[in-house]
Structures are given as structure tokens and as C-alpha cells.
Design a protein around this motif. Structure first.
Motif, PDB file in Angstrom:
ATOM      1  N   PHE A 139       7.902   9.485   7.131  1.00  0.00           N
ATOM      2  CA  PHE A 139       6.761   9.839   6.282  1.00  0.00           C
ATOM      3  C   PHE A 139       7.186  10.441   4.934  1.00  0.00           C
ATOM      4  CE2 PHE A 139       2.718  12.768   6.063  1.00  0.00           C
ATOM      5  CZ  PHE A 139       2.284  12.080   4.937  1.00  0.00           C
ATOM      6  N   GLN A 140       7.747   9.586   4.094  1.00  0.00           N
ATOM      7  CA  GLN A 140       8.102  10.019   2.723  1.00  0.00           C
ATOM      8  C   GLN A 140       7.446   9.085   1.716  1.00  0.00           C
ATOM      9  OE1 GLN A 140      12.246  10.600   1.915  1.00  0.00           O
ATOM     10  NE2 GLN A 140      12.524  11.956   3.667  1.00  0.00           N
ATOM     11  N   ASN A 141       6.193   8.787   1.900  1.00  0.00           N
ATOM     12  CA  ASN A 141       5.470   7.781   1.121  1.00  0.00           C
ATOM     13  C   ASN A 141       5.925   6.393   1.578  1.00  0.00           C
ATOM     14  OD1 ASN A 141       4.261   9.865  -0.283  1.00  0.00           O
ATOM     15  ND2 ASN A 141       5.724   9.770  -1.977  1.00  0.00           N
ATOM     16  N   ASP A 142       5.053   5.396   1.337  1.00  0.00           N
ATOM     17  CA  ASP A 142       5.433   4.063   1.802  1.00  0.00           C
ATOM     18  C   ASP A 142       6.626   3.543   0.997  1.00  0.00           C
ATOM     19  OD1 ASP A 142       4.461   2.445  -0.488  1.00  0.00           O
ATOM     20  OD2 ASP A 142       2.472   3.094   0.170  1.00  0.00           O
ATOM     21  N   ARG A 202      -0.022  -1.426   3.473  1.00  0.00           N
ATOM     22  CA  ARG A 202      -1.416  -1.641   3.821  1.00  0.00           C
ATOM     23  C   ARG A 202      -1.856  -0.715   4.967  1.00  0.00           C
ATOM     24  NH1 ARG A 202      -3.513  -7.551   5.090  1.00  0.00           N
ATOM     25  NH2 ARG A 202      -5.654  -7.012   5.680  1.00  0.00           N
ATOM     26  N   TYR A 203      -0.984  -0.549   5.953  1.00  0.00           N
ATOM     27  CA  TYR A 203      -1.349   0.257   7.126  1.00  0.00           C
ATOM     28  C   TYR A 203      -0.583   1.575   7.144  1.00  0.00           C
ATOM     29  CZ  TYR A 203      -3.528  -4.057   8.579  1.00  0.00           C
ATOM     30  OH  TYR A 203      -4.316  -5.174   8.607  1.00  0.00           O
ATOM     31  N   TYR A 204      -0.292   2.121   5.957  1.00  0.00           N
ATOM     32  CA  TYR A 204       0.609   3.272   5.918  1.00  0.00           C
ATOM     33  C   TYR A 204       0.061   4.487   6.658  1.00  0.00           C
ATOM     34  CZ  TYR A 204       4.178   6.481   4.521  1.00  0.00           C
ATOM     35  OH  TYR A 204       5.198   7.381   4.574  1.00  0.00           O
ATOM     36  N   LYS A 205      -1.187   4.867   6.378  1.00  0.00           N
ATOM     37  CA  LYS A 205      -1.727   6.091   6.999  1.00  0.00           C
ATOM     38  C   LYS A 205      -1.718   6.021   8.524  1.00  0.00           C
ATOM     39  CE  LYS A 205      -4.233   8.255   3.276  1.00  0.00           C
ATOM     40  NZ  LYS A 205      -5.385   7.883   2.424  1.00  0.00           N
ATOM     41  N   PRO A 206      -2.334   4.984   9.131  1.00  0.00           N
ATOM     42  CA  PRO A 206      -2.257   4.925  10.604  1.00  0.00           C
ATOM     43  C   PRO A 206      -0.824   4.870  11.124  1.00  0.00           C
ATOM     44  CG  PRO A 206      -3.376   2.977   9.687  1.00  0.00           C
ATOM     45  CD  PRO A 206      -3.216   3.938   8.578  1.00  0.00           C
ATOM     46  N   SER A 207       0.073   4.207  10.382  1.00  0.00           N
ATOM     47  CA  SER A 207       1.460   4.115  10.873  1.00  0.00           C
ATOM     48  C   SER A 207       2.103   5.501  10.917  1.00  0.00           C
ATOM     49  CB  SER A 207       2.286   3.148  10.017  1.00  0.00           C
ATOM     50  OG  SER A 207       2.773   3.778   8.848  1.00  0.00           O
TER      51      SER A 207
END
Ligand code: ST9
Ligand code: ZN
Ligand code: ZN
Length: 333
Positions: A120-123, A190-195
Motif C-alpha cells: 500500500f504505497q499508492n498504485d 482500477r481496483y486499487y482501493k479494494p485490493s
């Protein structure tokens, strides 16, 4: 005259390697860039980030306090999560996607993307964009974590305020076609937050609780919160400490330094004078596996056929560069 021949050799290697990377040159320092004159724009605090980062670090302290009560498997799991997430940054968003210093097959890119979401360091796309402007416009207003603004700013402060407009202006001119063309990278964006919810926080918490009956509080505060916070700070030390403390054997005209302690925590990313001098070298160092788990990992992936095309600067070019621009410290080390 002798000096000129050496300069030519350096430039040749830059261009050859750029061709080798599909003409990617946007991570190479732009010597012609000059900061705009006049007063600097005022700091604009982002209170949401200030609050969240404070809470995260308080949570990490709680995690530290809980260590003596944790099961040994939980601590081993936290270390595993740290190592995998760190590789997602070092071997993934850094050496592969930002610098194209080697090639990775689809299965390896999928693994590194999962590891990257654990970190989790930005996508990856955003990380690469910020990192290329960091190299190209190092220590100027267009560098997101400009180390001339001090230790605190380059460590964490830059994530707590709005970016300097020049970061965005210069960043928009970068060539990011290679990362845009990578379907795995775009899928993660595209799915960064849920990932992140799933991989950075839920997975590290659920495994110890489910498989060896660890308490849910310890499972959350050690493998998720503490591990995440240590990963962030180990990374940020490359931007802060490795831009301030250490020798400059390759180029004494730039700020980044050789810092073995930072390398130890950041899996090989503290040889930062070398790295800013030769950003396309897959090892980010002259010395192979020394303090450099990431290089060992990439070498293993090549052995398994999952990676290839490692870019390495030749010993001759390194030596010529040390003689031409180094601080002479390599003789004593
Ligand atoms: C984190 C990242 O911690 C750490 C990166 C460290 C890098 C290390 C380098 C060292 C290398 C070695 C690696 C060692 C690894 C070791 C591992 C060991 C464990 N170009 O950003 P926004 C545009 S993240 C072009 O919101 P603001 C763009 O249009 C931690 N354009 O700017 C963008 O929209 P979009 C967790 C750019 O409003 C729009 O501007 N994450 C660029 O000023 C808005 O962008 C956080 O805490 C550019 N470079 O906000 C989140 N940049 O993206 C923190 C922007 O849609 N971030 N644009 O295209 C934020 O909240 C915000 O970014 C902000 C700035 C508040 C800091
Ligand atoms: Zn880099
Ligand atoms: Zn740097």
C-alpha cells in the motif's frame, strides 16, 4: 582529452541502455532543468492524511507493545508479509516498472502486483510517475520528495501537503506509455482501493487468527498495522536518510548517498548515490547480493525463467565514472 573519452563512454551507455529499455529515458537526470524564480507557493496541509498517518503510527506503537504477547508464528508471519510487500516495491514498482531494469513474465508481474498492494504505497502507475519525476528533476521543486526541503519533508511531510505545481507540470510531460500498456498495472489501478483493504489489512489479519488462533487484536496490530508502518518508514528512509547521510563514490555533485543501513532495511535500496548515477542498473548497486535481497530475488526469478534481460553497468564504466565524478571514498572503503 582523456576525460572527454570517458564522458563519451558514459553517454553511450545511457543511450544504449535506453534503447534496450524501449527508449525509456525519463528516469535520467535532466541537467538543463532550472527551478522557477520567485516566491514558493504556500504549504497546503491535507488534514485527512495528517490524521490518518498519526493514527497509523499510534497503532504501530500499540503493535510494538503487543509483541511480547504474540505467538511466534504470528511474528514469523509478520516478517513474511514485510518481505513480500517490500519486494512488491523494490523488485516491482521500483526496479521493474519505474526503471525497466529487467523484464518480467506475466506470472511474476501478477505476483509483484499482489505484493505491491500488500505494501500500500499508492498504485504502481502513480508510484512510477512520482518516481520518474524524482529522478529526472531530483532535489528541485519538481521532485515530489525534494530532499533540499529537509529530512521531515522528504521522509513523510510530502505526503501530508498538496504537491508543488511543478511536480504535476513536469510529471504530465513524462512518457508513461510503457506502464499504461501493462494490463496488470492498469488492473491494479482500477481496483486499487479494494485490493489494499483485502491484501494490506484483511489478509495479514485473518491468517494468524484463523490458522493458529491468534487474538484478533494482535493479528491486526502486528502483521497488518506495525508491519505496514515499518515498510513505509523503511521506504521513506531512502528518500530522507539516503539523500543526506553517506559517501558519494560515484557522483559527488548530487545529493543521494551510499547508506548500507538503509539498504539493510530497504532490501538493497540504500546504495542511492550509485542508483541515481546509474538508474537503469537492475541491482541498484555495484556489489551484487551484499545487503541486497532484491537482487538475489531477481536473480532467482531469472534462474526460474520468470525474468530476463537484467541491465548491468560494466565495471569499466563504473570505474571511469568514479574517477571522473566520485568523491574518492571508494579507495578507503
Ligand atoms: C507512499 C509512497 O508511502 C512512498 C514512495 C516512496 C518512493 C521511494 C523512492 C525510493 C526508491 C527505492 C524504493 C525503496 C523501497 C524499500 C522498501 C522496503 C520496505 N506527475 O497526488 P495528487 C496530477 S504512499 C503527473 O492527489 P495533490 C494527476 O493528474 C503511502 N501528474 O496531488 C493527479 O491525478 P490522477 C500511502 C501528477 O492533490 C492529480 O495531480 N498513501 C503527478 O497535490 C492529483 O494528484 C498515501 O498516504 C505527477 N508526479 O495531493 C496517499 N502527481 O492521480 C498520499 C500528481 O488521478 N498521497 N499529478 O492522475 C496523497 O494523499 C496525495 O498524493 C497528496 C498530494 C496529498 C500527497
Ligand atoms: Zn529509482
Ligand atoms: Zn532518490
Amino acid at each position: 582529452r582523456n576525460g572527454d573519452a570517458v564522458v563519451e563512454k558514459d553517454l553511450l551507455s545511457h543511450e544504449d541502455l535506453a534503447k534496450d529499455r524501449g527508449d525509456m529515458i525519463d528516469d535520467i537526470f535532466d541537467e538543463t532543468y532550472r527551478e522557477k524564480e520567485g516566491p514558493k507557493p504556500p504549504l497546503r496541509y491535507v488534514w485527512r492524511n495528517i490524521i490518518l498517518m498519526s493514527l497509523l503510527h499510534l497503532g504501530a506503537i500499540l503493535g510494538l507493545v503487543l509483541i511480547p504477547s504474540a505467538k511466534i508464528q504470528t511474528l514469523a508471519w509478520a516478517i513474511l508479509c514485510f518481505l513480500v510487500s517490500a519486494l512488491g516495491i523494490t523488485a516491482g514498482s521500483h526496479r521493474l516498472w519505474s526503471h525497466r531494469s529487467y523484464k518480467a513474465t506475466l506470472p511474476l508481474r501478477i505476483f509483484l502486483t499482489i505484493a505491491n498492494s500488500i505494501a500500500f504505497q499508492n498504485d504502481i502507475y502513480e508510484w512510477v510517475r512520482d518516481h520518474r519525476v524524482h529522478h529526472k528533476f531530483s532535489e528541485t521543486d519538481a521532485d515530489p520528495h525534494n530532499a533540499t526541503r529537509g529530512f521531515f519533508f522528504s521522509h513523510i511531510g510530502w505526503l501530508l501537503v498538496r504537491k508543488h505545481p511543478d511536480v504535476i507540470e513536469k510529471g504530465q510531460k513524462l512518457d508513461l506509455s510503457d506502464v499504461k500498456a501493462d494490463k496488470v498495472v492498469m488492473f491494479q489501478r482500477r481496483y486499487y482501493k479494494p485490493s489494499v483493504v483485502l491484501l494490506c489489512f484483511t489478509l495479514p489479519t485473518v491468517v494468524p487468527w484463523y490458522f493458529w488462533d491468534e487474538s484478533i487484536v494482535i493479528s491486526f496490530f502486528i502483521p497488518a498495522i506495525l508491519r505496514y508502518t515499518i515498510g513505509l518508514n523503511a521506504t521513506w528512509l531512502v528518500n530522507s536518510a539516503a539523500h543526506m547521510f553517506g559517501n558519494r563514490p560515484y557522483d559527488q555533485n548530487i545529493n543521494p548517498r551510499e547508506n548500507p543501513l538503509v539498504s539493510l532495511g530497504a532490501l538493497g535500496e540504500g546504495f542511492h548515490n550509485y542508483h541515481h548515477t546509474f538508474p537503469y542498473d537492475y541491482s541498484t548497486s555495484e556489489f551484487g547480493w551484499r545487503f541486497n535481497i532484491t537482487t538475489a530475488f531477481i536473480d532467482l526469478m531469472c534462474l526460474l525463467g520468470l525474468a530476463s534481460d537484467r541491465k548491468k553497468v560494466s565495471k569499466e564504466v563504473i570505474m571511469a565514472r568514479k574517477m571522473r565524478t566520485g568523491d574518492g571514498s571508494h579507495k578507503s572503503g
